[in-house]
Design an enzyme around this catalytic site. Structure first.
Site, PDB file in Angstrom:
ATOM      1  N   LEU A 130       0.834  -1.204   0.000  1.00 47.17           N
ATOM      2  CA  LEU A 130       0.000   0.000   0.000  1.00 47.17           C
ATOM      3  C   LEU A 130       0.868   1.254   0.000  1.00 47.17           C
ATOM      4  O   LEU A 130       1.693   1.441   0.888  1.00 47.17           O
ATOM      5  CB  LEU A 130      -0.913   0.008   1.228  1.00 47.17           C
ATOM      6  CG  LEU A 130      -1.721  -1.275   1.471  1.00 47.17           C
ATOM      7  CD1 LEU A 130      -2.731  -1.052   2.592  1.00 47.17           C
ATOM      8  CD2 LEU A 130      -2.420  -1.737   0.197  1.00 47.17           C
ATOM      9  N   ARG A 177       1.749  13.730   7.832  1.00 44.37           N
ATOM     10  CA  ARG A 177       2.594  13.948   9.002  1.00 44.37           C
ATOM     11  C   ARG A 177       4.053  14.231   8.628  1.00 44.37           C
ATOM     12  O   ARG A 177       4.837  14.702   9.435  1.00 44.37           O
ATOM     13  CB  ARG A 177       2.515  12.735   9.942  1.00 44.37           C
ATOM     14  CG  ARG A 177       1.190  12.618  10.661  1.00 44.37           C
ATOM     15  CD  ARG A 177       0.997  11.262  11.337  1.00 44.37           C
ATOM     16  NE  ARG A 177       0.571  10.220  10.408  1.00 44.37           N
ATOM     17  CZ  ARG A 177       0.306   8.958  10.757  1.00 44.37           C
ATOM     18  NH1 ARG A 177       0.436   8.582  12.012  1.00 44.37           N
ATOM     19  NH2 ARG A 177      -0.082   8.078   9.860  1.00 44.37           N
ATOM     20  N   GLY A 211      -8.599   4.833   3.267  1.00 47.29           N
ATOM     21  CA  GLY A 211      -8.137   3.904   4.289  1.00 47.29           C
ATOM     22  C   GLY A 211      -7.433   2.689   3.707  1.00 47.29           C
ATOM     23  O   GLY A 211      -7.542   2.383   2.518  1.00 47.29           O
ATOM     24  N   THR A 212      -6.721   1.987   4.588  1.00 46.97           N
ATOM     25  CA  THR A 212      -5.904   0.859   4.135  1.00 46.97           C
ATOM     26  C   THR A 212      -6.775  -0.299   3.625  1.00 46.97           C
ATOM     27  O   THR A 212      -6.364  -1.039   2.734  1.00 46.97           O
ATOM     28  CB  THR A 212      -4.995   0.362   5.279  1.00 46.97           C
ATOM     29  OG1 THR A 212      -5.789   0.164   6.462  1.00 46.97           O
ATOM     30  CG2 THR A 212      -3.902   1.372   5.599  1.00 46.97           C
ATOM     31  N   GLU A 247      -7.099   0.423  16.491  1.00 48.46           N
ATOM     32  CA  GLU A 247      -6.212   1.540  16.159  1.00 48.46           C
ATOM     33  C   GLU A 247      -6.003   2.429  17.377  1.00 48.46           C
ATOM     34  O   GLU A 247      -6.910   2.573  18.220  1.00 48.46           O
ATOM     35  CB  GLU A 247      -6.802   2.364  15.009  1.00 48.46           C
ATOM     36  CG  GLU A 247      -6.727   1.665  13.668  1.00 48.46           C
ATOM     37  CD  GLU A 247      -5.324   1.199  13.344  1.00 48.46           C
ATOM     38  OE1 GLU A 247      -4.439   2.063  13.179  1.00 48.46           O
ATOM     39  OE2 GLU A 247      -5.090  -0.015  13.271  1.00 48.46           O
ATOM     40  N   ASN A 276       0.758  -3.767  16.157  1.00 52.65           N
ATOM     41  CA  ASN A 276       0.638  -4.304  14.811  1.00 52.65           C
ATOM     42  C   ASN A 276       1.629  -3.602  13.886  1.00 52.65           C
ATOM     43  O   ASN A 276       1.407  -2.461  13.518  1.00 52.65           O
ATOM     44  CB  ASN A 276      -0.799  -4.061  14.320  1.00 52.65           C
ATOM     45  CG  ASN A 276      -0.938  -4.328  12.828  1.00 52.65           C
ATOM     46  OD1 ASN A 276      -0.308  -5.228  12.299  1.00 52.65           O
ATOM     47  ND2 ASN A 276      -1.773  -3.528  12.162  1.00 52.65           N
TER      48      ASN A 276
HETATM   49  C1  UD1 Z   1      -1.249   1.357  10.047  1.00 55.70           C
HETATM   50  C2  UD1 Z   1      -2.182   0.354  10.716  1.00 55.70           C
HETATM   51  C3  UD1 Z   1      -1.756   0.206  12.154  1.00 55.70           C
HETATM   52  C4  UD1 Z   1      -0.317  -0.222  12.246  1.00 55.70           C
HETATM   53  C5  UD1 Z   1       0.586   0.715  11.459  1.00 55.70           C
HETATM   54  C6  UD1 Z   1       1.957   0.096  11.320  1.00 55.70           C
HETATM   55  C7  UD1 Z   1      -4.380   0.496   9.617  1.00 55.70           C
HETATM   56  C8  UD1 Z   1      -5.765   1.013   9.737  1.00 55.70           C
HETATM   57  N1  UD1 Z   1      -3.544   0.809  10.628  1.00 55.70           N
HETATM   58  O1  UD1 Z   1      -1.464   2.611  10.647  1.00 55.70           O
HETATM   59  O2  UD1 Z   1      -2.565  -0.758  12.803  1.00 55.70           O
HETATM   60  O3  UD1 Z   1       0.094  -0.295  13.587  1.00 55.70           O
HETATM   61  O4  UD1 Z   1       0.091   0.931  10.139  1.00 55.70           O
HETATM   62  O5  UD1 Z   1       2.876   0.949  10.732  1.00 55.70           O
HETATM   63  O6  UD1 Z   1      -4.083  -0.202   8.661  1.00 55.70           O
HETATM   64  N2  UD1 Z   1      -2.445   3.884   2.490  1.00 55.70           N
HETATM   65  C9  UD1 Z   1      -3.075   3.745   1.263  1.00 55.70           C
HETATM   66  N3  UD1 Z   1      -4.343   4.202   1.124  1.00 55.70           N
HETATM   67  C10 UD1 Z   1      -5.036   4.771   2.131  1.00 55.70           C
HETATM   68  C11 UD1 Z   1      -4.386   4.919   3.378  1.00 55.70           C
HETATM   69  C12 UD1 Z   1      -3.097   4.470   3.531  1.00 55.70           C
HETATM   70  O7  UD1 Z   1      -2.479   3.230   0.311  1.00 55.70           O
HETATM   71  O8  UD1 Z   1      -6.189   5.158   1.903  1.00 55.70           O
HETATM   72  C13 UD1 Z   1      -1.052   3.412   2.646  1.00 55.70           C
HETATM   73  C14 UD1 Z   1      -0.105   4.526   3.022  1.00 55.70           C
HETATM   74  O9  UD1 Z   1       0.512   5.063   1.855  1.00 55.70           O
HETATM   75  C15 UD1 Z   1       0.914   3.812   3.901  1.00 55.70           C
HETATM   76  C16 UD1 Z   1       0.178   2.619   4.465  1.00 55.70           C
HETATM   77  O10 UD1 Z   1      -0.994   2.487   3.699  1.00 55.70           O
HETATM   78  O11 UD1 Z   1       2.030   3.357   3.164  1.00 55.70           O
HETATM   79  C17 UD1 Z   1      -0.171   2.781   5.932  1.00 55.70           C
HETATM   80  O12 UD1 Z   1      -0.919   3.965   6.108  1.00 55.70           O
HETATM   81  P1  UD1 Z   1      -0.715   4.897   7.380  1.00 55.70           P
HETATM   82  O13 UD1 Z   1      -1.664   6.026   7.252  1.00 55.70           O
HETATM   83  O14 UD1 Z   1       0.705   5.204   7.555  1.00 55.70           O
HETATM   84  O15 UD1 Z   1      -1.220   3.911   8.543  1.00 55.70           O
HETATM   85  P2  UD1 Z   1      -0.864   4.013  10.083  1.00 55.70           P
HETATM   86  O16 UD1 Z   1      -1.634   5.092  10.694  1.00 55.70           O
HETATM   87  O17 UD1 Z   1       0.599   4.023  10.272  1.00 55.70           O
HETATM   88 CA    CA Z   2       2.314   4.180   8.881  1.00 58.58          CA
END
Ligand code: UD1
Ligand code: CA
Length: 471
Positions: free
Chosen positions: A14, A21, A87-88, A164, A179
């Site tokens: 992803l 941030r 979201g992820t 989360e 996680n």
């Molecule tokens: C996420 C996890 C969290 C974990 C952490 C570890 C979720 C909801 N949360 O949080 O449990 O502890 O990573 O590092 O998964 N991304 C997309 N599309 C989106 C949103 C994000 O592709 O719509 C990608 C971002 O580019 C990034 C990754 O997903 O590379 C993670 O997203 P981020 O917003 O950093 O998640 P965290 O808040 O760190």
């Molecule tokens: Ca992250």
């Protein structure tokens, strides 16, 4: 002990998020560690671990991200668009809908997690597969877990769900098992589970982490313990600096173990695509950027900054030398305080000394530019000596011109060579000469006004000046 992996499995990475941030205009996953984008480290780890397909979900800063992936990985990665960053979980949905024929085991990773060891990925896939679990994940323990999703376990100890940070109750906030975000999921299960996610959370997003609870409802979730030092996610500039220091330290240790002499393991800055041979030596605060090669016996002293430079065997680069897109021949010596600009090709046992600058110049074997010179657009033969303060006047305001110095030429100090120019084999240029015409082989060029000595003049002058002062 390495475990067997299923023959074919896919990775989904992803990388569509903005990374607000980071407070940066660059997409987060393109920030670099040791000369490679965060995302490149993750893609490489997945490919090294044996993924047969590698899908990257792109969105924010898409064209830049795609460009980096294309140049580094070509056809080995497939890109899928997430049009809106919801979201992820939504990101994974886009990958699943966009990729035809995703079967078997799918490893889902975040593109902001640059220190992942490939062996851990291989292990996670293999063990989840062997246990025939719908979902396997890595967990890790942190003394300060803030920011990370927390692992909620049942009273029997099995993983139940992930909550989360923002959605934690007070009790849950106290959990320090987190996680890191690596999941091996059965494709069939994932395809179904991803449609069942809801945005009932603090960010009103679809969370990938919610598939863990869905898997736990149907059977046991497999979990493996990981080391958070290898699994930190990069969310802000502090994380980036910490992950970068960690990666540098790891690389310095690997080099040292392989036989490179390193003055300080925490003060070495070598990009991942550099090659350093055993027997080379690297001083404190040496920066090797891009694709440098340092051969055995070469020494690079304190504070040098080299970008795409080849340093041949036994060459010495003395402190605070800056060099770019150049090569330093076997046994040559450069610095201290030299500046090699692009396309400087220094021959074996040649020397470029303090405060000398070179550019687009070939310096033949054993030739020397020892002090305070500018040598640009030069074709310099062997055994040439260029005296202190020599300037190659290579630019007429419109074009650059070449200066050719044939073998054995001697240029006296403080000379200017006005290009285009050729000085024939074995010729001399006397100190302080402005050379405007070619010099024939074994000839002497001299242009000076004749010296006049005025006896006693200095003493008379001094007396006059002192007399004035008293009045
Ligand atoms: C996420 C996890 C969290 C974990 C952490 C570890 C979720 C909801 N949360 O949080 O449990 O502890 O990573 O590092 O998964 N991304 C997309 N599309 C989106 C949103 C994000 O592709 O719509 C990608 C971002 O580019 C990034 C990754 O997903 O590379 C993670 O997203 P981020 O917003 O950093 O998640 P965290 O808040 O760190
Ligand atoms: Ca992250």
């Amino acid at each position: 002990m390495p475990t067997d992996s299923p023959a074919r499995w896919s990775a989904i990475i992803l990388a569509a998020g903005e990374g607000t941030r980071m407070k940066s205009t660059r997409p987060k996953v393109l920030h670099e560690i040791a000369g490679r984008a965060l995302l490149s480290w993750v893609v490489r780890a997945a490919l090294d671990a044996g993924a047969s397909r590698c899908l990257v979900v792109v969105g924010h800063g898409r064209s830049d991200v795609e460009h980096v992936l294309r140049t580094q990985f070509g056809e080995r990665v497939e890109m899928v668009l997430q049009p809106e960053q919801r979201g992820t979980g939504d990101a994974v949905r886009c990958a699943i809908e966009g990729a035809v024929g995703l079967e078997g085991r799918v490893l889902v990773l975040y593109g902001d997690c640059p220190l992942i060891p490939p062996a851990l990925l291989r292990d996670l896939v293999a063990q989840t597969d062997r246990a025939e679990a719908d979902l396997g994940l890595i967990t890790a323990t942190l003394s300060d877990p803030s920011g990370y999703g927390r692992i909620v376990r049942s009273s029997e100890g099995s993983v139940q769900r992930i909550v989360e940070h923002r959605d934690c109750s007070d009790d849950e906030r106290g959990i320090n098992e987190v996680n890191p975000g690596l999941y091996a999921i059965r494709a069939g299960f994932l395809r179904d589970a991803i449609t069942r996610l809801t945005p009932n959370n603090a960010q009103a997003q679809l969370y990938l982490t919610d598939v863990v609870a869905l898997a736990a409802e149907q059977g046991e979730v497999l979990d493996l313990e990981g080391d958070m030092n290898e699994l930190t996610g990069v969310n802000d500039q502090r994380d980036l600096a910490l992950a970068s220091a960690m990666r540098r330290r790891r690389m310095a240790e690997e080099l040292a173990r392989a036989g490179v002499q390193i003055a300080d393991l925490d003060a070495l800055y070598v990009d991942a695509d550099c090659e350093i041979e055993p027997g080379a030596s690297l001083g404190v605060n040496v920066h090797l950027r891009g694709q440098c090669v340092v051969r055995a016996g070469a020494q690079i002293d304190v504070g040098c900054v080299l970008s795409n430079v080849v340093v041949e065997k036994d060459a010495r680069v003395l402190p605070y030398t800056v060099a770019t897109d150049s090569s330093i021949g076997e046994g040559a010596q450069v610095g201290p305080f030299s500046h090699l600009r692009p396309d400087s090709r220094l021959g074996p046992r040649s020397k470029v000394g303090n405060f000398s600058e070179t550019k687009k110049t070939r310096l033949g074997e054993g030739s020397k530019v020892n002090h305070l010179s500018y040598v640009g657009d030069g074709e310099i033969g062997e055994g040439v000596n260029i005296g202190a303060g020599t300037i190659f006047c290579n630019y007429d305001g419109e074009k650059k011109h070449t200066t050719v110095l044939e073998d054995g030429v001697f240029i006296g100090s403080d000379s200017q060579l006005i290009a285009p120019l050729r000085v024939g084999r074995g010729a001399y240029v006397a100190s302080g000469t402005t050379v405007t015409e070619d010099v024939p082989a074994d000839g002497l060029a001299i242009s000076r006004t004749k010296q006049e000595n005025k006896a006693g003049y200095a003493a008379r002058l001094r007396a006059r000046l002192r007399g004035k002062k008293k009045r």
